[in-house]
Design a protein around this motif. Structure first.
Motif, PDB file in Angstrom:
ATOM      1  N   SER A   1       0.792  -1.375   0.064  1.00  0.00           N
ATOM      2  CA  SER A   1      -0.134   0.016  -0.064  1.00  0.00           C
ATOM      3  C   SER A   1       1.081   1.222   0.022  1.00  0.00           C
ATOM      4  N   SER A   2       0.524   2.165  -0.777  1.00  0.00           N
ATOM      5  CA  SER A   2       1.266   3.426  -0.877  1.00  0.00           C
ATOM      6  C   SER A   2       1.184   4.126   0.347  1.00  0.00           C
ATOM      7  N   SER A   3       0.092   4.177   1.264  1.00  0.00           N
ATOM      8  CA  SER A   3       0.208   4.889   2.399  1.00  0.00           C
ATOM      9  C   SER A   3       1.153   4.277   3.551  1.00  0.00           C
ATOM     10  N   ARG A   4       1.337   2.959   3.502  1.00  0.00           N
ATOM     11  CA  ARG A   4       2.253   2.427   4.305  1.00  0.00           C
ATOM     12  C   ARG A   4       3.501   2.516   4.005  1.00  0.00           C
ATOM     13  N   ILE A   5       3.858   2.724   2.536  1.00  0.00           N
ATOM     14  CA  ILE A   5       5.223   3.113   2.236  1.00  0.00           C
ATOM     15  C   ILE A   5       5.434   4.618   2.576  1.00  0.00           C
ATOM     16  N   ARG A   6       4.453   5.476   2.561  1.00  0.00           N
ATOM     17  CA  ARG A   6       4.588   6.979   2.784  1.00  0.00           C
ATOM     18  C   ARG A   6       5.201   7.122   4.389  1.00  0.00           C
ATOM     19  N   THR A   7       4.305   6.270   5.286  1.00  0.00           N
ATOM     20  CA  THR A   7       4.657   6.092   6.460  1.00  0.00           C
ATOM     21  C   THR A   7       6.184   5.666   6.848  1.00  0.00           C
TER      22      THR A   7
ATOM     23  N   ALA B   1       9.295   7.799   8.129  1.00  0.00           N
ATOM     24  CA  ALA B   1      10.339   7.676   9.456  1.00  0.00           C
ATOM     25  C   ALA B   1      11.804   7.624   8.961  1.00  0.00           C
ATOM     26  N   GLY B   2      11.945   7.057   7.748  1.00  0.00           N
ATOM     27  CA  GLY B   2      13.239   7.367   7.204  1.00  0.00           C
ATOM     28  C   GLY B   2      13.878   8.507   7.176  1.00  0.00           C
ATOM     29  N   GLU B   3      13.124   9.517   6.787  1.00  0.00           N
ATOM     30  CA  GLU B   3      13.341  11.068   6.720  1.00  0.00           C
ATOM     31  C   GLU B   3      13.670  11.715   7.951  1.00  0.00           C
ATOM     32  N   ARG B   4      13.105  10.978   9.107  1.00  0.00           N
ATOM     33  CA  ARG B   4      13.542  11.290  10.359  1.00  0.00           C
ATOM     34  C   ARG B   4      14.593  10.900  11.038  1.00  0.00           C
ATOM     35  N   GLY B   5      15.144   9.954  10.150  1.00  0.00           N
ATOM     36  CA  GLY B   5      16.322   9.368  10.869  1.00  0.00           C
ATOM     37  C   GLY B   5      16.385   8.066  11.328  1.00  0.00           C
TER      38      GLY B   5
ATOM     39  N   ILE C   1      11.249   0.744  -0.432  1.00  0.00           N
ATOM     40  CA  ILE C   1      11.827   1.777   0.728  1.00  0.00           C
ATOM     41  C   ILE C   1      13.322   2.118   0.260  1.00  0.00           C
ATOM     42  N   ILE C   2      13.882   0.964   0.014  1.00  0.00           N
ATOM     43  CA  ILE C   2      15.429   1.082  -0.417  1.00  0.00           C
ATOM     44  C   ILE C   2      15.436   1.649  -1.699  1.00  0.00           C
ATOM     45  N   HIS C   3      14.243   1.442  -2.705  1.00  0.00           N
ATOM     46  CA  HIS C   3      14.492   1.995  -4.080  1.00  0.00           C
ATOM     47  C   HIS C   3      14.172   3.700  -3.843  1.00  0.00           C
ATOM     48  N   SER C   4      13.489   3.884  -2.629  1.00  0.00           N
ATOM     49  CA  SER C   4      13.248   5.146  -2.677  1.00  0.00           C
ATOM     50  C   SER C   4      14.300   5.954  -1.705  1.00  0.00           C
ATOM     51  N   GLY C   5      15.510   5.312  -1.713  1.00  0.00           N
ATOM     52  CA  GLY C   5      16.589   5.893  -0.867  1.00  0.00           C
ATOM     53  C   GLY C   5      16.688   5.692   0.589  1.00  0.00           C
ATOM     54  N   GLN C   6      15.807   5.000   1.313  1.00  0.00           N
ATOM     55  CA  GLN C   6      16.028   4.946   2.719  1.00  0.00           C
ATOM     56  C   GLN C   6      16.315   3.566   2.904  1.00  0.00           C
TER      57      GLN C   6
END
Length: 482
Positions: free
Chosen positions: A307-313, A317-321, A369-374
């Protein structure tokens, strides 16, 4: 009770697919439309396309509509061509590249031999339509239902002189809409109207002692009634593409609408593709019906089961470190959080443990998530297979975590002493009860919080097994995220 998700999966198995669903599109390659380059397959008769805005959901859905000739027996239904969705103009000189093409693979009566054809541009015209199989196609975009009050329909401006004509019944519509919207409808039908030789129709609803037309309905109610009529009356084995059907529906209605889609596909053997931003609608489908689209400079990457909403979450989280740990469900999430907290409080503060679904969804989410850089790893249930070189680990033990916990002596004691629930007797009486529903069942019987009950049992279990049970996994996680 029969699970329609499993029934549809059985009907869609390769050996039975053509008999049940006819020449469905089983996979497609898209190249060069609105910058979309993607490969996707359809492993289930209903497919939800999710992703961030601009990821290509609408483009793919519209192209799939261009994969069929209209039925030779039809005189009123239309067919779709690429030019219908991708017009060139001074404002849009290049909605597709010079070598744009879309390849379709259709199921045939020979299970292992799909029919393949490609639509591409020869000079100024699109070619490749002639060998297409026949199938009725329907597009439920945002303009399929525009409230008549907004378009000044004859039923609005001529309301004082309107005459009623024939009435069209939709079999079982009231029950179906009642189930979706959570409100009781006594009847739903379509009423023909005329004004000075002009003809039209109005959706009519009867509920709570009142009868009213769509002119007095909300947008969500009106659009749903039109959509149900379309799905129930269009030819069987149609291809139907819906744009964001969750629009103006509350969450429970979204969930029930997907259940309705599965029901109508089971009865009428349509193939349905819909775009959505709703995690509720995604979760209502089995994993094989979910596709997450992520767009980058190389095109569109398709991730299954997520789900995109779960990936967004997860990305937030990744952007917060935080390092993201993907697990299967909320029980695994609670268990791993408790384990990490006992092992190293600093470790738990640096990660985010998030549930994504079954083992396939977890691994697909990790890749997205890894594909998105996290940064992310997966921790599957203990009855799955690890692949530590790919960052895929498993919980300790040999059983799903619900069974590890609730089948333990410590959890049995906690349930008996704290909740007055005899779990061994329950297991004996219901040996086939879904272990994922243990906590929900007990919480419902005892009118207590499922989350608190789960936490109590998890803590009691971990006290019983001790740190040696989970130390190895925690050390591997610490190494993976360092």
């Amino acid at each position: 009770m029969v699970d329609v998700r499993k029934t549809l999966a059985a009907k869609y198995k390769l050996a039975h697919r053509f008999k049940n669903f006819g020449p469905v599109i089983t996979s497609s390659d898209v190249e060069g439309f609105r910058g979309v380059k993607a490969k996707l397959s359809f492993e289930y008769p209903i497919t939800a396309l999710t992703g961030f805005n601009g990821s290509g959901k609408s483009t793919i859905g519209q192209l799939m509509l261009c994969g069929y000739k209209k039925l030779s027996t039809s005189t009123t239904r239309k067919r779709f061509y690429v030019k219908d969705f991708f017009p060139s103009s001074a404002a849009d000189p290049e909605p597709f590249i010079r070598d744009a093409a879309v390849t379709f693979r259709y199921q045939t009566d020979k299970p292992e031999q799909p029919q393949e054809l490609t639509i591409s541009r020869a000079q100024k015209e699109w070619s490749g339509y002639k060998r297409q199989p026949e199938r009725n196609t329907e597009y439920v975009g945002f303009t399929v239902y525009i409230p008549k009050v907004e378009r000044r329909d004859l039923s609005i401006y001529g309301a004082a002189n309107l005459e009623l004509t024939s009435r069209n019944e939709i079999e079982d519509a009231a029950r179906r809409v009642s189930r979706i919207l959570g409100s009781n409808y006594d009847d739903i039908y379509f009423q023909g109207v005329s004004l000075k030789k002009r003809e039209g129709e109005l959706g009519i609803a009867c509920r709570l002692g009142a009868t009213y037309s769509e002119n007095n309905m909300g947008f969500g109610e009106g659009r749903l009634i039109y959509t149900v009529r379309l799905l129930e009356t269009c030819p069987e084995q149609s291809l139907i593409v819906l744009e964001e059907p969750e629009t103006s529906l509350h969450e429970n209605a979204q969930y029930e609408f997907v259940k309705y889609l599965m029901d109508v596909v089971d009865r009428r053997h349509h193939q349905i593709i819909f775009s959505t931003h709703s995690s509720v609608m995604m979760d209502a489908l089995p994993p094989e019906g979910r596709k997450l689209l992520i767009r980058d400079q190389d095109g569109v990457k398709v991730f299954d089961n997520v789900s995109s909403s779960r990936i967004r979450t997860a990305l937030s989280a990744g952007e917060r470190g935080h390092f993201v740990i993907c697990v299967e469900d909320k029980f695994a999430q609670s268990m791993l959080r408790e384990i990490l907290m006992r092992f190293d409080r600093q470790l738990i503060e640096s990660v985010e443990v998030l549930p994504f679904g079954d083992n396939r969804a977890v691994v697909s989410a990790q890749k997205a998530i890894i594909h998105s850089g996290q940064k992310a790893i997966s921790v599957l249930d203990a009855d799955q297979t690890a692949n530590e070189s790919q960052g895929i680990y498993c919980l300790p033990g040999s059983l799903p975590p619900e069974k590890e916990v609730f089948h333990s002596k410590s959890a049995e004691k906690t349930l008996r002493e704290n909740y007055g629930f005899d779990f061994p007797t329950f297991r004996t009486s219901f040996p086939d009860h879904d272990h994922h529903q243990y906590a929900s069942h007990i919480a419902e019987k005892k009118s207590c919080s499922r989350e608190v009950l789960e936490s109590d049992c998890i803590r009691a279990f971990l006290d019983e097994v001790g740190a040696t049970w989970y130390d190895s996994l925690c050390k591997k996680i610490r190494t993976a995220i360092s």
